[in-house]
Scaffold this active site. Structure first.
Site, PDB file in Angstrom:
ATOM      1  N   ASN A   9      10.912  67.444  51.792  1.00  0.00           N
ATOM      2  CA  ASN A   9       9.507  67.432  52.187  1.00  0.00           C
ATOM      3  C   ASN A   9       9.295  67.080  53.654  1.00  0.00           C
ATOM      4  O   ASN A   9       8.258  67.412  54.225  1.00  0.00           O
ATOM      5  CB  ASN A   9       8.731  66.446  51.312  1.00  0.00           C
ATOM      6  CG  ASN A   9       8.593  66.951  49.884  1.00  0.00           C
ATOM      7  OD1 ASN A   9       7.944  67.950  49.644  1.00  0.00           O
ATOM      8  ND2 ASN A   9       9.218  66.252  48.958  1.00  0.00           N
ATOM      9  N   ASP A 109      16.999  68.981  44.441  1.00  0.00           N
ATOM     10  CA  ASP A 109      17.674  67.892  45.164  1.00  0.00           C
ATOM     11  C   ASP A 109      18.270  66.876  44.202  1.00  0.00           C
ATOM     12  O   ASP A 109      19.380  66.370  44.400  1.00  0.00           O
ATOM     13  CB  ASP A 109      16.712  67.218  46.138  1.00  0.00           C
ATOM     14  CG  ASP A 109      15.420  66.723  45.480  1.00  0.00           C
ATOM     15  OD1 ASP A 109      15.084  67.184  44.362  1.00  0.00           O
ATOM     16  OD2 ASP A 109      14.733  65.876  46.089  1.00  0.00           O
ATOM     17  N   ARG A 110      17.550  66.577  43.120  1.00  0.00           N
ATOM     18  CA  ARG A 110      18.043  65.622  42.126  1.00  0.00           C
ATOM     19  C   ARG A 110      19.280  66.177  41.410  1.00  0.00           C
ATOM     20  O   ARG A 110      20.235  65.445  41.144  1.00  0.00           O
ATOM     21  CB  ARG A 110      16.948  65.287  41.119  1.00  0.00           C
ATOM     22  CG  ARG A 110      15.731  64.621  41.745  1.00  0.00           C
ATOM     23  CD  ARG A 110      14.590  64.450  40.751  1.00  0.00           C
ATOM     24  NE  ARG A 110      14.889  63.422  39.751  1.00  0.00           N
ATOM     25  CZ  ARG A 110      14.135  63.208  38.685  1.00  0.00           C
ATOM     26  NH1 ARG A 110      13.061  63.972  38.456  1.00  0.00           N
ATOM     27  NH2 ARG A 110      14.453  62.244  37.838  1.00  0.00           N
ATOM     28  N   ASP A 129      17.985  58.439  45.775  1.00  0.00           N
ATOM     29  CA  ASP A 129      17.763  59.223  46.995  1.00  0.00           C
ATOM     30  C   ASP A 129      16.476  58.722  47.646  1.00  0.00           C
ATOM     31  O   ASP A 129      15.374  58.945  47.142  1.00  0.00           O
ATOM     32  CB  ASP A 129      17.651  60.709  46.658  1.00  0.00           C
ATOM     33  CG  ASP A 129      17.721  61.604  47.896  1.00  0.00           C
ATOM     34  OD1 ASP A 129      17.409  61.110  49.001  1.00  0.00           O
ATOM     35  OD2 ASP A 129      18.084  62.776  47.765  1.00  0.00           O
ATOM     36  N   THR A 132      11.097  61.179  51.063  1.00  0.00           N
ATOM     37  CA  THR A 132       9.641  61.134  51.027  1.00  0.00           C
ATOM     38  C   THR A 132       9.178  60.513  49.708  1.00  0.00           C
ATOM     39  O   THR A 132       8.246  59.714  49.663  1.00  0.00           O
ATOM     40  CB  THR A 132       9.059  62.546  51.189  1.00  0.00           C
ATOM     41  OG1 THR A 132       9.596  63.125  52.390  1.00  0.00           O
ATOM     42  CG2 THR A 132       7.552  62.506  51.280  1.00  0.00           C
ATOM     43  N   THR A 184      -0.205  40.230  61.498  1.00  0.00           N
ATOM     44  CA  THR A 184      -0.445  41.337  60.576  1.00  0.00           C
ATOM     45  C   THR A 184       0.745  42.279  60.476  1.00  0.00           C
ATOM     46  O   THR A 184       1.155  42.680  59.382  1.00  0.00           O
ATOM     47  CB  THR A 184      -1.702  42.129  61.015  1.00  0.00           C
ATOM     48  OG1 THR A 184      -2.827  41.254  60.995  1.00  0.00           O
ATOM     49  CG2 THR A 184      -1.958  43.295  60.083  1.00  0.00           C
TER      50      THR A 184
END
Length: 255
Positions: A9, A109-110, A129, A132, A184
């Site tokens: 992605n 991809d998996r 993995d 994204t 912050t």
């Protein structure tokens, strides 16, 4: 030579193989869609710049989770390399049996990561993995993909926090020295990074408990995987090129 291409992605990750040896890698952004000519010229330029001959490229194999670039990119390979690429998907020999309710939903991809992990370690394995999206997948001792977990990637979570909370700034992803933030930015960094480490450890523990594979080998890959792997002993190994190795293994199975 073989060219293996992982289209994610965020990035294209491209590897050049001679046999099983990974000779070189390079990347390009996948966020902006390009024409087949732009993709083709990029591939030619990088191959030549790295000192390789286009004529030596015998095959191309692609795993993609970005359908809308596939027509242009596949056309580029055909037009500029004169090769019809192998696309990881239904009908491709992988050596992995997908045991989920709807195997066709499982991302390429998996599957590629699972193939690489099982073929390399030859034992029950959990593959993480960090991209994204972060995926956690369990492969048993028979080489069966039994399922997993999908969470927002660390970069995705940080980006959304900055976009959705009006008074919170965009931050660099890095682990601060202390979890108690004094401002912050450091408070956000602590929450995101330490929180993600905690998430990773909890999911790994629950996957081992539910699957029964208490001694499963845990291997991580992906852009932010190295940082997380270095901060927890629940990950046994980090392999930056696991997906590319999986593509090469799948290519050999087709032969």
């Amino acid at each position: 030579m073989l060219i293996g291409i992982d289209i994610g992605n965020t990035d294209f990750t491209i590897g050049i193989f001679q046999g099983s040896k990974l000779l070189d890698t390079f990347r390009m952004r996948s966020k902006s869609k390009k024409t087949s000519d732009e993709y083709g010229m990029f591939m030619l330029d990088v191959i030549k710049y790295r000192g390789y001959s286009v004529e030596d490229v015998e095959d191309v194999i692609i795993a993609s989770v970005v359908p809308n670039v596939m027509h242009s990119f596949t056309s580029a390979i055909i037009k500029y390399l004169d090769l019809r690429p192998i696309i990881v998907g239904p009908g491709i020999k992988t050596g992995i049996k997908i045991m989920t309710n709807n195997p066709k939903e499982t991302g390429a991809d998996r599957i590629v990561d699972a193939v690489a992990a099982y073929e390399i370690y030859k034992r029950p394995v959990i593959v993480i993995d960090f991209g994204t999206a972060t995926t956690y997948d369990v492969i048993n001792e028979k080489g069966e993909f039994i399922g997993g977990v999908i969470t927002p990637g660390l970069g995705t979570a940080v980006k959304m926090l900055g976009q959705q909370a009006a008074k919170l700034p965009e931050i660099e992803i890095r682990k601060p020295n202390h979890i108690i933030g004094k401002d912050t930015v450091s408070a956000m960094q602590a929450g995101c990074v330490y929180g993600y480490i905690g998430q990773t450890e909890y999911i790994i523990r629950k996957l081992k408990e539910e699957s029964g594979y208490k001694d499963a080998f845990v291997v991580a890959t992906g852009g932010l995987g190295r940082m997380i792997s270095e901060e927890t002993n629940t990950i046994d190994e980090y392999d930056q090129y696991l997906t590319l190795k999986g593509l090469q293994i799948i290519y050999e199975k087709q032969k």
